[in-house]
Design a protein around this motif. Structure first.
Motif, PDB file in Angstrom:
ATOM      1  N   ASP A   1       0.957  -1.147  -0.095  1.00 32.81           N
ATOM      2  CA  ASP A   1      -0.116   0.036  -0.013  1.00 32.81           C
ATOM      3  C   ASP A   1       0.897   1.268   0.126  1.00 32.81           C
ATOM      4  O   ASP A   1       0.437   2.227   0.572  1.00 32.81           O
ATOM      5  N   LYS A   2       2.099   0.962  -0.571  1.00 36.34           N
ATOM      6  CA  LYS A   2       2.825   2.225  -0.762  1.00 36.34           C
ATOM      7  C   LYS A   2       2.853   3.057  -1.835  1.00 36.34           C
ATOM      8  O   LYS A   2       2.347   2.571  -2.858  1.00 36.34           O
ATOM      9  N   PRO A   3       3.075   4.245  -1.722  1.00 32.25           N
ATOM     10  CA  PRO A   3       2.967   5.425  -2.696  1.00 32.25           C
ATOM     11  C   PRO A   3       3.651   5.273  -4.208  1.00 32.25           C
ATOM     12  O   PRO A   3       4.948   4.801  -3.840  1.00 32.25           O
ATOM     13  N   VAL A   4       3.081   5.180  -5.344  1.00 31.29           N
ATOM     14  CA  VAL A   4       3.830   5.231  -6.416  1.00 31.29           C
ATOM     15  C   VAL A   4       3.831   6.338  -7.336  1.00 31.29           C
ATOM     16  O   VAL A   4       2.812   6.778  -7.611  1.00 31.29           O
ATOM     17  N   GLY A   5       4.884   7.298  -7.482  1.00 30.78           N
ATOM     18  CA  GLY A   5       5.065   8.349  -8.168  1.00 30.78           C
ATOM     19  C   GLY A   5       5.725   8.168  -9.388  1.00 30.78           C
ATOM     20  O   GLY A   5       6.629   7.536  -9.822  1.00 30.78           O
ATOM     21  N   LEU A   6       5.323   9.320 -10.415  1.00 33.58           N
ATOM     22  CA  LEU A   6       5.718   9.200 -11.653  1.00 33.58           C
ATOM     23  C   LEU A   6       6.371  10.453 -11.604  1.00 33.58           C
ATOM     24  O   LEU A   6       5.463  11.587 -11.889  1.00 33.58           O
ATOM     25  N   LEU A   7       7.483  10.838 -12.053  1.00 35.57           N
ATOM     26  CA  LEU A   7       8.153  12.435 -12.239  1.00 35.57           C
ATOM     27  C   LEU A   7       8.208  12.530 -13.805  1.00 35.57           C
ATOM     28  O   LEU A   7       9.145  11.873 -14.578  1.00 35.57           O
ATOM     29  N   ASN A   8       7.113  13.376 -14.001  1.00 32.39           N
ATOM     30  CA  ASN A   8       6.699  13.541 -15.562  1.00 32.39           C
ATOM     31  C   ASN A   8       7.713  14.699 -16.148  1.00 32.39           C
ATOM     32  O   ASN A   8       7.049  15.818 -16.152  1.00 32.39           O
ATOM     33  N   ILE A   9       8.905  14.503 -16.351  1.00 30.51           N
ATOM     34  CA  ILE A   9       9.688  15.588 -16.913  1.00 30.51           C
ATOM     35  C   ILE A   9       9.581  16.158 -18.297  1.00 30.51           C
ATOM     36  O   ILE A   9       9.430  14.971 -19.043  1.00 30.51           O
ATOM     37  N   ASP A  10       9.030  17.414 -18.505  1.00 30.42           N
ATOM     38  CA  ASP A  10       8.874  17.888 -19.659  1.00 30.42           C
ATOM     39  C   ASP A  10       7.806  17.248 -20.431  1.00 30.42           C
ATOM     40  O   ASP A  10       8.111  16.868 -21.592  1.00 30.42           O
ATOM     41  N   GLY A  11       6.818  16.617 -19.706  1.00 33.53           N
ATOM     42  CA  GLY A  11       5.847  15.807 -20.635  1.00 33.53           C
ATOM     43  C   GLY A  11       6.171  14.226 -21.019  1.00 33.53           C
ATOM     44  O   GLY A  11       5.644  13.758 -21.630  1.00 33.53           O
ATOM     45  N   TYR A  12       7.341  13.731 -20.381  1.00 33.58           N
ATOM     46  CA  TYR A  12       7.925  12.311 -21.032  1.00 33.58           C
ATOM     47  C   TYR A  12       6.822  11.478 -20.808  1.00 33.58           C
ATOM     48  O   TYR A  12       6.702  10.447 -21.992  1.00 33.58           O
TER      49      TYR A  12
END
Length: 205
Positions: free
Chosen positions: A130-141
């Protein structure tokens, strides 16, 4: 100090064709150091993963690289960064990374990065963690990938509540803040006590 003690990062063993990716990776690593978070990652010392690992290590935080024996010569170029845990295969690698981390973040990368990200999303949906899952969406990648998730909701293949598993932002500070505020909304397919992944006791997850 941040909410998470140790963050697992998935990212490319290449740096990409534009400087913006390296700059964002350095900023992200700086955020981990500032928040006193340790790093778990894929064990390479090249590309974005090497950049993140070296910056976090130089900032005085603990770095653990988990790498299969078969990839030692491919992904570790020069000296290893921090502590290195050598495992037998990719399945054990992901299980160890997941078990040891409090949260998961993907930076830009290729097939391997996306596969690891999607597995952590799936494990959350299933109830393995139940851990957070993040996406670093650099410049719309990752715009098209996020759009695919939205299409999945539209077409009835992804529940709207499960879409909220994926947390995204275009800068590290905002992403980590959103992840620290994350509360699961989806109904897990099976309770965590039902799972015993890769031989690990579910309590360690």
């Amino acid at each position: 100090m941040g909410k998470f003690k140790r963050v697992c990062v998935f990212c490319g063993s290449n740096s990409g064709n534009r400087q913006i990716f390296s700059d964002a990776a350095l900023d992200f690593a700086g955020q981990l150091v500032e928040r006193k978070m340790d790093l778990v990652y894929g064990g390479g010392s090249i590309g974005l993963m090497g950049l993140v690992a070296q910056t976090v290590y130089d900032g005085g935080r603990h770095v653990l690289g988990v790498i299969p024996t078969a990839l030692l010569s491919v992904e570790i170029s020069g000296h290893a960064v921090g502590e290195v845990l050598i495992v037998s295969d990719m399945h054990e690698r992901k299980a160890e990374m997941a078990r040891r981390a409090d949260a998961f973040i993907a930076l830009p990368g290729g097939y391997g990065t996306m596969e690891e990200l999607l597995e952590m999303i799936t494990w959350s949906q299933l109830g393995i963690h139940d851990k957070p899952v993040g996406l670093l969406n650099i410049d719309g990648y990752y715009d098209f990938l996020l759009g695919l998730f939205d299409k999945g909701v539209e077409e009835g293949f992804i529940y709207p509540s499960a879409r909220s598993i994926v947390i995204s932002a275009d800068n590290a500070r905002e992403l980590i803040q959103k992840m620290e505020e994350y509360v699961p909304e989806h109904e897990q397919v099976a309770p965590r006590r039902s799972w015993d992944i890769e031989g690990h006791d579910h309590k360690s997850w």
